[in-house]
Design an enzyme around this catalytic site. Sequence first.
Site, PDB file in Angstrom:
ATOM      1  N   GLY A  46      18.140  39.624 -19.010  1.00  0.00           N
ATOM      2  CA  GLY A  46      18.735  40.883 -19.447  1.00  0.00           C
ATOM      3  C   GLY A  46      20.243  40.777 -19.455  1.00  0.00           C
ATOM      4  O   GLY A  46      20.815  39.957 -18.718  1.00  0.00           O
ATOM      5  N   GLN A  51      28.982  43.638 -19.561  1.00  0.00           N
ATOM      6  CA  GLN A  51      29.088  42.269 -19.021  1.00  0.00           C
ATOM      7  C   GLN A  51      29.798  41.315 -19.972  1.00  0.00           C
ATOM      8  O   GLN A  51      30.227  40.240 -19.552  1.00  0.00           O
ATOM      9  CB  GLN A  51      27.693  41.711 -18.691  1.00  0.00           C
ATOM     10  N   CYS A  95      22.022  38.454 -11.144  1.00  0.00           N
ATOM     11  CA  CYS A  95      22.793  39.055 -12.229  1.00  0.00           C
ATOM     12  C   CYS A  95      23.698  37.982 -12.814  1.00  0.00           C
ATOM     13  O   CYS A  95      24.301  37.210 -12.061  1.00  0.00           O
ATOM     14  CB  CYS A  95      23.629  40.202 -11.684  1.00  0.00           C
ATOM     15  N   LEU A  96      23.786  37.934 -14.138  1.00  0.00           N
ATOM     16  CA  LEU A  96      24.630  36.901 -14.763  1.00  0.00           C
ATOM     17  C   LEU A  96      26.113  37.101 -14.426  1.00  0.00           C
ATOM     18  O   LEU A  96      26.895  36.162 -14.536  1.00  0.00           O
ATOM     19  CB  LEU A  96      24.417  36.889 -16.289  1.00  0.00           C
ATOM     20  N   HIS A 137      17.870  47.672 -13.913  1.00  0.00           N
ATOM     21  CA  HIS A 137      19.063  46.898 -13.555  1.00  0.00           C
ATOM     22  C   HIS A 137      20.090  46.946 -14.697  1.00  0.00           C
ATOM     23  O   HIS A 137      21.286  47.162 -14.458  1.00  0.00           O
ATOM     24  CB  HIS A 137      18.625  45.454 -13.243  1.00  0.00           C
ATOM     25  N   GLU A 138      19.615  46.770 -15.936  1.00  0.00           N
ATOM     26  CA  GLU A 138      20.544  46.739 -17.074  1.00  0.00           C
ATOM     27  C   GLU A 138      21.141  48.118 -17.344  1.00  0.00           C
ATOM     28  O   GLU A 138      22.333  48.244 -17.643  1.00  0.00           O
ATOM     29  CB  GLU A 138      19.849  46.204 -18.329  1.00  0.00           C
ATOM     30  N   HIS A 141      24.018  48.899 -15.204  1.00  0.00           N
ATOM     31  CA  HIS A 141      25.297  48.323 -15.650  1.00  0.00           C
ATOM     32  C   HIS A 141      26.085  49.317 -16.510  1.00  0.00           C
ATOM     33  O   HIS A 141      27.317  49.328 -16.491  1.00  0.00           O
ATOM     34  CB  HIS A 141      25.055  47.062 -16.485  1.00  0.00           C
TER      35      HIS A 141
HETATM   36 NI    NI Z   1      23.111  42.264 -14.120  1.00  0.00          NI
END
Ligand code: NI
Length: 173
Positions: A46, A51, A95-96, A137-138, A141
């Site tokens: 995701g 991000q 998380c990226l 989660h996304e 963000h």
């Molecule tokens: Ni994340």
Amino acid sequence: MTKRPILIHPDPRLRKLAAPVPDLSDDLRRLAHDMLETMYDAPGIGLAAPQVGANHRLIVLDCVKEKGATPRPLIMFNPAVVAVSDDKTTYEEGCLSIPDQFAEVTRPAAVSVRWIDQNGAEQSEDFDGLWATCVQHEIDHLDGKLFIDYLTPLKRQLITRKMQKLKRDMARV
Ligand code: NI
């Protein structure tokens, strides 16, 4: 499609409230496809527009992880959780924007989500399992929220210090 650099926590752009997308445009569709390429390349399941430094309510996800299975890329503009289950589930999240750090987070086990797809059509779907965790989660963000916000202040500080060090090391290269 072009890969875009992923912002690493701590970064003020990851803490902003993202703006609703009023109208779809080719630029926004291009951004969504760039985000999918960036996510698959990472690899991740995701990615949210903040991000990659874009302050839009846009997320992409694909939680199909089995090798050889058909991918299921989803692009969601203005996604919103409209209902959650009473049942909770705990997953080890990453998380990226917080590379190589993982921690257990408890969230509703199932959610109903409504969004606008890349053709401008309204969609809704119920998600459970990994998909439910990932979509929550996304969407977090888009509200400037990270999975480490669910941890104790001590754990959050520890991870944040590691990320500060990582960013210093990356800047030196
Ligand atoms: Ni994340």
